[in-house]
Design a protein around this motif. Structure first.
Motif, mmCIF file in Angstrom:
data_model
loop_
_atom_site.group_PDB
_atom_site.id
_atom_site.type_symbol
_atom_site.label_atom_id
_atom_site.label_comp_id
_atom_site.label_asym_id
_atom_site.label_seq_id
_atom_site.Cartn_x
_atom_site.Cartn_y
_atom_site.Cartn_z
ATOM 1 N N PRO A 1 -10.472 5.383 3.282
ATOM 2 C CA PRO A 1 -11.577 4.898 2.446
ATOM 3 C C PRO A 1 -11.772 5.682 1.152
ATOM 4 O O PRO A 1 -12.404 5.185 0.216
ATOM 5 N N THR A 2 -11.189 6.881 1.062
ATOM 6 C CA THR A 2 -11.390 7.717 -0.133
ATOM 7 C C THR A 2 -10.286 7.576 -1.167
ATOM 8 O O THR A 2 -10.394 8.137 -2.259
ATOM 9 N N ARG B 1 -10.999 -0.304 4.608
ATOM 10 C CA ARG B 1 -11.013 -0.430 3.154
ATOM 11 C C ARG B 1 -10.863 -1.899 2.786
ATOM 12 O O ARG B 1 -10.201 -2.650 3.496
ATOM 13 N N ARG B 2 -11.461 -2.296 1.694
ATOM 14 C CA ARG B 2 -11.286 -3.649 1.176
ATOM 15 C C ARG B 2 -10.551 -3.581 -0.157
ATOM 16 O O ARG B 2 -10.826 -2.711 -0.980
ATOM 17 N N GLU B 3 -9.618 -4.494 -0.324
ATOM 18 C CA GLU B 3 -8.859 -4.554 -1.561
ATOM 19 C C GLU B 3 -8.867 -5.990 -2.077
ATOM 20 O O GLU B 3 -8.536 -6.915 -1.339
ATOM 21 N N TYR C 1 0.813 -1.215 0.000
ATOM 22 C CA TYR C 1 0.000 0.000 0.000
ATOM 23 C C TYR C 1 0.853 1.274 0.000
ATOM 24 O O TYR C 1 0.315 2.371 -0.156
#
Length: 285
Positions: A283-284, A161-163, A103
């Protein structure tokens, strides 16, 4: 009369405890190694107790040093919070933040730039490593907080967040068609490594872990060479590589969640402020 604990001496002591060497501690607080050594001697003389043992690899805390460390962290948290609150100058101090390697390129520039705009006096020390290594650092209180990856079925309420995990290959090679499938994977205890092996085993696809690297740069180098395919979070895929769609003999992969973890049950004000920043911005991204 009892000795008064000096804030600068405590800050130096905590830096030494965190880095375990006088040289790295000096770099963190912006002093020379000789000055750091003198501060330690002054603190030991003030308390009339040995705080450090010198070893071949650096320094280790004595029993008295371990006892002082908890007090020092608490005093510095309260001191920094009071200064920030009363001066109106924003937060000050050092924050140790961990982030999964995949990330870093996608998220860290915006996270750090926007936080620095609000708190320019905060020094953020970033550690990029696979989630198991970050969790070990949190357990040792070597990090104030970290973003870590969790399985898709983890604590959904805490997920920022999901990835999706994706297969990644070279645009000019058909490495996905090789038999057995050649893989470049991170450490065996990471979610991407486990997901790749579990899904391929379930699909009955022969494979071989031909390359291994604890860093994403190493995995990307192998994929760019065309010798193997890798599993990455979608956010980590660079433009020169391609996401390989599941289907045929490549099974689908799960998603992972990104959550916040603190190094202490009662985190310092800096860590709380940075966590709130992460909760707003991650999250954005």
């Amino acid at each position: 009369m009892s000795p008064a604990l000096d804030i600068d001496l405590l800050r130096t002591f905590v830096a030494i405890a965190d880095t375990r060497t006088l040289g790295r501690a000096a770099g963190r607080i912006g002093r020379t190694q000789a000055a750091v050594s003198m501060q330690v001697k002054k603190l030991e003389a003030m308390l009339d107790q040995p705080l450090l043992n010198r070893t071949g690899r650096g320094v280790a805390l004595t029993l008295h040093g371990e006892r002082l460390l908890d007090h020092a962290r608490a005093i510095l948290r309260q001191h920094d919070a009071a200064v920030a609150d009363l001066s109106g100058a924003g937060l000050v101090g050092t924050l140790r933040f961990g982030c999964p390697d995949d990330y870093a390129a996608a998220f860290l520039p915006h996270i750090l730039r926007s936080f620095a705009g609000r708190h320019p006096q905060v020094f953020v020390e970033v550690v990029c490593a696979p989630t198991p290594r970050l969790q070990a650092q949190l357990a040792k209180h070597a990090l104030d907080l970290a973003l870590v990856s969790t399985p898709e079925a983890g604590d959904t309420a805490a997920v920022l967040r999901r990835e999706p995990l994706v297969w990644v290959g070279n645009r000019h090679d058909d490495a996905a068609a090789r038999e057995p499938l050649q893989l470049a994977l991170s450490d065996p205890d990471t979610l991407d490594h486990r997901a790749a092996c579990e899904r391929l085993d379930a699909a009955g696809r022969p494979y071989r872990v031909a390359y291994a690297s604890g860093s994403i740069s190493g995995l990307l180098a192998v994929v760019r060479s065309g010798q193997a395919i890798a599993v990455l979070t979608q956010a980590a895929v660079p433009d020169d590589l391609q996401v390989l769609a599941p289907g045929g003999r490549l099974p689908g992969l799960p998603a992972v969640g990104l959550v916040l973890r603190f190094g202490l049950a009662r985190p310092p004000a800096l860590a709380v402020a940075f966590a709130e920043h992460l909760q707003r911005i991650v999250p954005t991204l």
